[in-house]
Motif scaffolding. Structure first.
Motif, mmCIF file in Angstrom:
data_model
loop_
_atom_site.group_PDB
_atom_site.id
_atom_site.type_symbol
_atom_site.label_atom_id
_atom_site.label_comp_id
_atom_site.label_asym_id
_atom_site.label_seq_id
_atom_site.Cartn_x
_atom_site.Cartn_y
_atom_site.Cartn_z
ATOM 1 N N ARG A 19 0.687 -1.521 0.284
ATOM 2 C CA ARG A 19 0.085 0.059 -0.083
ATOM 3 C C ARG A 19 1.006 1.117 0.052
ATOM 4 N NH1 ARG A 19 -3.519 -0.117 -2.492
ATOM 5 N NH2 ARG A 19 -4.495 1.043 -1.824
ATOM 6 N N THR A 56 -10.177 0.361 -3.003
ATOM 7 C CA THR A 56 -9.403 1.335 -1.920
ATOM 8 C C THR A 56 -9.564 2.079 -0.344
ATOM 9 O OG1 THR A 56 -9.146 2.503 -4.230
ATOM 10 C CG2 THR A 56 -7.812 4.004 -2.085
ATOM 11 N N ASP A 74 -16.562 -2.681 -6.679
ATOM 12 C CA ASP A 74 -15.892 -3.515 -7.355
ATOM 13 C C ASP A 74 -15.771 -4.720 -7.523
ATOM 14 O OD1 ASP A 74 -12.023 -3.641 -6.635
ATOM 15 O OD2 ASP A 74 -12.630 -5.062 -8.644
ATOM 16 N N ILE A 75 -15.911 -4.767 -9.258
ATOM 17 C CA ILE A 75 -15.960 -5.791 -10.113
ATOM 18 C C ILE A 75 -15.375 -7.373 -9.322
ATOM 19 C CG2 ILE A 75 -14.653 -6.337 -11.913
ATOM 20 C CD1 ILE A 75 -16.635 -6.014 -13.222
ATOM 21 N N TRP A 102 -18.949 -1.061 -12.503
ATOM 22 C CA TRP A 102 -19.199 -0.080 -12.217
ATOM 23 C C TRP A 102 -20.330 1.218 -13.301
ATOM 24 C CZ3 TRP A 102 -13.468 1.463 -13.076
ATOM 25 C CH2 TRP A 102 -13.085 1.020 -12.305
ATOM 26 N N ASP A 118 -9.912 5.948 -7.472
ATOM 27 C CA ASP A 118 -8.736 6.208 -7.597
ATOM 28 C C ASP A 118 -8.010 4.223 -8.548
ATOM 29 O OD1 ASP A 118 -6.323 6.827 -5.230
ATOM 30 O OD2 ASP A 118 -5.807 4.358 -5.539
#
Ligand SMILES: C[S@@+](CC[C@H](N)C(=O)[O-])C[C@H]1O[C@@H](n2cnc3c(N)ncnc32)[C@H](O)[C@@H]1O
Length: 279
Positions: A19, A56, A74-75, A102, A118
């Motif tokens: 990260r 994120t 998120d997929i 999305w 992001d």
């Protein structure tokens, strides 16, 4: 080529030690996100709800910390789970997690005070999908709400390296660090070979094949190749020229407020943040 790209590097991306910029937003970039999250949470006219395009963890935590509902979409179930496990507020009542595309999100009009992407739009494969996602954002962001993005945007003048030998030399002489070495090889040095200036598509698979060639020709060594391959993901990205990108967003009823280029890495010249306000 599939239009929807699953993210196959969840295992590596989801490790705490990874990260770091450029993969995660830097400390200063997180502060920039927080500035707008704070505006939303303090503005009585705006809904206290944030949509995160992706999983994120840092921005989701920041939204919840400021008292806003955080909806992450998120997929990839794996990315959602791995990234959620890095959060301080994983499972909090304000932490909403949705596994979906999305382009298929269906939220009420003006539901969000802020949408955060992001490195999200870059992962769409075509101009059509960029526009489609933007139209969705325009519908679900409340008036005066914000759209904040961190991603690769190509400025008019190419601010990266043009010469691979110079890039390798500067890296070996420690003039640049691993981050710039990685980003230059991943997003810039082969631009003339893998980037289509008409469609804005960047062929990541071909790019990695060219990196392999550098290794086969002894231009980069094994360690250097391993560094770039660590996060290999053979996806097609879309990288817009700066002016085109701003124009596309402003045409959907937004006004650009500011952008933010962190320091000290060179890549912040073209991997940076932009904020827009819904009119
Ligand atoms: C480059 S990662 C984003 C980096 C991430 N923001 C971070 O902090 O590390 C891209 C993310 O977008 C997701 N994604 C890509 N295309 C998508 C789509 N069409 N719909 C939903 N999620 C998508 C991927 O599963 C992945 O988690």
């Amino acid at each position: 080529m599939s239009n929807i790209q699953p993210w196959k590097v969840a295992e590596k991306r989801g490790k705490k030690e990874n990260r770091v910029p450029p993969f995660a937003p830097s400390e200063n970039e997180q502060e920039f996100y927080k500035k707008y999250l704070k505006s939303v949470s303090e503005d009585k006219e705006l809904p206290k709800s944030a949509l995160i395009l992706g999983a994120t963890p840092e921005v989701r935590d920041a939204a919840i910390e400021l008292g806003a509902e955080s909806t992450a979409v998120d997929i990839s179930r794996e990315m959602m789970d791995k990234f959620s496990s890095l959060m301080e507020y994983n499972g909090h009542s304000l932490d909403k997690q949705i596994v979906n595309n999305w382009l298929e999100m269906d939220f009420p009009e003006s539901y969000f005070g802020i949408v955060i992407g992001d490195a999200s739009f870059n992962n769409l494969t075509s101009k059509k999908h960029n526009l489609q996602l933007l139209e969705i954002c325009s519908r679900i962001i409340a008036k005066q709400g914000f759209l904040i993005l961190r991603q690769v945007i190509y400025p008019k003048e190419n601010k990266g390296y043009n010469d691979v030998l110079k890039l390798v030399k500067d890296f070996r002489n420690k003039k640049i660090g691993w981050r710039d070495f990685y980003i230059e090889l991943r997003f810039n040095i082969f631009r003339d070979k893998v980037y289509d200036e008409e469609t804005f598509q960047y062929d990541g698979k071909k790019n990695y094949e060219l990196i392999e060639e550098l290794y086969n020709k002894n231009i980069i060594n094994e360690k250097e190749q391993a560094l770039v391959n660590r996060f290999r993901n053979d996806v097609t990205n879309t990288f817009y020229p700066e002016e085109e990108f701003i124009k596309m967003i402003e045409e959907q009823g937004f006004k650009q407020l500011e952008d933010f280029h962190d320091k000290p890495y060179k890549f912040f010249d073209y991997l940076f943040m932009m904020v827009f306000q819904k009119k």
